[in-house]
Design a protein around this motif. Structure first.
Motif, short mmCIF file in Angstrom:
data_model
loop_
_atom_site.label_atom_id
_atom_site.label_comp_id
_atom_site.label_asym_id
_atom_site.label_seq_id
_atom_site.Cartn_x
_atom_site.Cartn_y
_atom_site.Cartn_z
N VAL A 39 0.94 -1.62 0.26
CA VAL A 39 0.00 -0.24 0.19
C VAL A 39 0.72 1.28 -0.07
CG1 VAL A 39 -2.18 -0.79 1.07
CG2 VAL A 39 -0.43 -0.10 2.76
N CYS A 40 0.05 2.16 -0.83
CA CYS A 40 0.82 3.22 -0.36
C CYS A 40 -0.10 4.29 -0.08
CB CYS A 40 1.19 4.43 -1.43
SG CYS A 40 1.59 5.97 -2.19
N VAL A 41 0.34 5.20 1.43
CA VAL A 41 -0.97 6.07 1.89
C VAL A 41 -0.46 7.85 1.67
CG1 VAL A 41 -1.73 6.83 4.13
CG2 VAL A 41 -1.10 4.21 3.43
N VAL A 42 -1.17 8.50 0.69
CA VAL A 42 -0.73 9.85 0.56
C VAL A 42 -1.77 10.70 1.97
CG1 VAL A 42 -0.90 11.85 -0.92
CG2 VAL A 42 0.31 9.21 -1.90
N ALA A 43 -1.24 11.23 2.85
CA ALA A 43 -1.62 11.76 3.24
C ALA A 43 -1.40 13.18 4.12
CB ALA A 43 -2.21 11.45 4.85
N LEU A 139 -0.59 9.86 14.58
CA LEU A 139 -1.42 9.51 13.52
C LEU A 139 -0.84 9.35 12.04
CD1 LEU A 139 -2.94 6.74 13.76
CD2 LEU A 139 -5.22 8.17 13.65
N THR A 140 -1.61 10.53 11.73
CA THR A 140 -1.19 11.00 9.90
C THR A 140 0.49 10.52 9.24
OG1 THR A 140 -2.67 13.16 10.38
CG2 THR A 140 -1.30 12.35 8.16
N LEU A 141 1.28 11.41 10.56
CA LEU A 141 2.52 10.98 10.22
C LEU A 141 3.56 8.79 9.85
CD1 LEU A 141 5.17 13.44 11.97
CD2 LEU A 141 4.64 13.41 8.64
N LEU A 142 2.69 7.89 11.57
CA LEU A 142 2.99 7.29 11.24
C LEU A 142 2.35 6.22 10.09
CD1 LEU A 142 2.64 6.52 15.13
CD2 LEU A 142 4.94 6.37 14.01
N THR A 143 1.38 6.06 9.63
CA THR A 143 0.14 5.42 8.42
C THR A 143 0.56 6.47 7.52
OG1 THR A 143 -1.37 6.96 9.13
CG2 THR A 143 -1.49 4.93 10.62
N ARG A 294 5.76 1.71 4.43
CA ARG A 294 6.43 0.70 5.11
C ARG A 294 6.35 0.18 6.07
NH1 ARG A 294 10.94 3.85 7.07
NH2 ARG A 294 9.99 3.65 8.98
N SER A 295 6.82 -2.12 5.98
CA SER A 295 6.12 -2.06 6.73
C SER A 295 6.71 -1.92 8.36
CB SER A 295 6.07 -4.07 6.89
OG SER A 295 6.20 -4.83 8.07
N ARG A 299 11.27 -6.15 8.00
CA ARG A 299 12.04 -5.66 7.41
C ARG A 299 11.98 -5.25 6.34
NH1 ARG A 299 16.55 -5.60 12.06
NH2 ARG A 299 15.75 -6.46 14.37
N GLY A 300 12.65 -4.32 6.04
CA GLY A 300 12.57 -4.77 4.38
C GLY A 300 11.36 -4.53 3.34
N GLN A 301 10.49 -5.08 3.98
CA GLN A 301 9.59 -5.35 3.40
C GLN A 301 8.27 -4.29 3.75
OE1 GLN A 301 9.02 -7.94 1.28
NE2 GLN A 301 10.99 -8.22 2.07
N PRO A 302 7.45 -3.79 1.90
CA PRO A 302 5.71 -3.11 2.17
C PRO A 302 5.04 -3.13 3.53
CG PRO A 302 6.18 -4.49 0.19
CD PRO A 302 7.23 -4.23 1.05
N ALA A 303 4.15 -3.09 3.80
CA ALA A 303 2.82 -2.67 4.21
C ALA A 303 2.06 -3.08 3.52
CB ALA A 303 2.73 -1.54 5.46
#
Length: 461
Positions: A39-43, A139-143, A294-295, A299-303
């Motif tokens: 996933v790519c999350v743009v906030a 929450l915005t920055l972390l997600t 980033r997951s 480690r090193g994997q996308p969420a």
């Protein structure tokens, strides 16, 4: 237009506390089209009444039209999507995401990516308390994988000071886990840029301004007595984010600003604003520029969408009891997120190994052999937990690492009870099958014996 905004974090009108609408969150992030895709999350975050939702709707339009050259569409069509207005009243309370994730083929990875667009209520302004602002912004920055920090006219010292909690946390987190930045990409989007004669609008001018603001061009601080705190903040920001960028946006035009009937159609906007919207939005969403979330656990994997659901649930649980969003609580929360994620990976390691010896042919094994295999796979699972958990080496600072490890070991023992039952069931089936075969053999022998006896009887002289 397909899709609509969905509220996932709402503020209780009576208690004023933020609450998670888990059903709504799952309804978007666990949709079949998201699945196991990265996933790519743009906030977009920033102060009250600065055009965050207005901007996001251009991102929605880009995704709906799949980034075609004419993605802005008919210039006479009103701007739709997230609720916005030109009045004094804010339109967004809590956090919203678009109901339909957009699937974009990322050129650099060759994989499909699920793009999530996030809108947030105003923060760090006269309308929102500092506690609520920090809560929402954290929450915005972390997600998100990219946070657009929406500012007006210029980057001011107050705008940087609002990031103090996160820069302090990020700098300490980097020292503790020594692997990656706490946050991913932060784009300072300066709306209605005040000095286009000095630095032109756009990304290039924005990068020059950002370097000046962060003190990377050799300027001295205006107030030497504050230089230490001044520089610590900037150094903390550089240590906290994987990438810091800036884009300078021109004014939308004074006609729309003064028109009570303004509805966002491109032909109402300043041509220069439209020009830069055409440049800015692809910088965030073009297939070659997508930033994968980033997951926190792998480690090193996308969420994935499921990981984001678990992450947001953990965040809301940690701060549900009125804890302040501080560097220490952010660190504790991230340690819990990483530990829970590593625990899930470890359980999968254990279960896959046990399934491989019990389920393929349905055969049982001696209890002592099963116990030996269980203990070996349990050791492998615990080793996987410690390997995947970024906070494992800092367990003295974060007791949750040990707590979740103990929880993992208990869960493995409970799973072993299930596998013991499966093995016993397989053994019973084998015994029953053997008994049936013995009976069938006995019957066959008896029938054959009787037949032979009959033959002997009739042939006797």
């Amino acid at each position: 237009m397909s899709g609509h905004p969905v509220a996932i974090v709402v503020q209780n009108k009576e208690t004023r506390e933020f609450e998670l609408d888990e059903e709504a969150l799952r309804g978007v992030l666990l949709r079949p089209e998201v699945g196991d895709k990265p996933v790519c999350v743009v906030a977009v975050a920033g102060a009250f009444r600065t055009g965050k939702s207005f901007l996001l709707n251009f991102l929605v339009k880009y995704c709906v039209n799949e980034g075609t050259p004419n993605w802005l569409g008919d210039p006479s069509q009103p701007l739709e999507g997230f609720v916005w207005s030109t009045g004094m009243e804010g339109q967004t309370a809590g956090i919203y995401i678009w109901s339909e994730p957009f699937t974009i083929y990322a050129k650099y990875s060759g994989k499909e990516v699920a793009v999530i667009l996030m809108d947030t209520q105003g923060t760090f302004d006269t309308q929102t308390s500092l506690r609520d602002s920090t809560y929402i912004f954290a929450l915005t920055l972390l997600t998100s994988s990219v946070t657009v920090y929406n500012l007006m006219n210029n980057i001011r010292e107050d705008d940087l000071t609002n990031l103090q909690t996160f820069s302090t946390y990020g700098a300490s987190a980097q020292k503790e886990i020594k692997e990656s930045r706490a946050f991913q990409n932060l784009l300072f989007l300066v709306r209605d840029w005040s000095f286009p004669q000095q630095h032109p609008c756009g990304h290039e001018g924005g990068q020059v301004v950002l370097k000046k603001v962060l003190g990377q061009l050799g300027e001295k601080a205006e107030k030497p007595m504050h230089e230490s705190a001044h520089q610590r903040l900037r150094q903390g920001l550089r240590q906290s984010f994987e990438k810091l960028e800036c884009y300078l946006m021109p004014h939308i035009g004074y006609g729309p600003a003064e028109d009570s009937n303004f509805d966002g159609r491109p032909n109402q906007l300043s041509p220069k604003f439209v020009e830069h919207i055409r440049l800015l939005v692809p910088r965030l969403l073009a297939p070659e520029r997508l930033v994968l979330k980033r997951s926190a656990a792998r480690r090193g994997q996308p969420a994935t969408g499921e990981e984001l659901v678990d992450f947001i649930k953990t965040y809301m649980a940690v701060f549900r009891e009125g804890k302040l969003v501080e560097p220490t609580t952010l660190a504790e929360m991230m340690a819990r997120v990483c530990s829970n994620g590593a625990r899930n990976i470890a359980l999968e390691v254990y279960n896959n190994a046990m399934n491989s010896i019990l389920f393929p042919d349905g055969k049982s094994m001696e209890a002592s052999v099963l116990m030996s295999q269980h203990l070996a796979y349990k050791r492998d699972a615990v080793a996987a937990y410690l390997k995947e958990n970024q906070y494992a080496d800092s367990s003295e600072l974060f007791p949750v690492v040990h707590d979740v490890k103990e929880q993992l070991e208990k869960e493995i023992e409970n799973h072993f009870l299930h596998y013991t039952e499966v093995n016993d069931h397989n053994k019973t089936k084998e015994q029953m099958k053997k008994l049936e075969e013995d009976v069938e053999a006995a019957v066959t022998i008896g029938t054959l014996g009787a037949a032979l006896a009959g033959i002997y009887f009739f042939r006797r002289p």
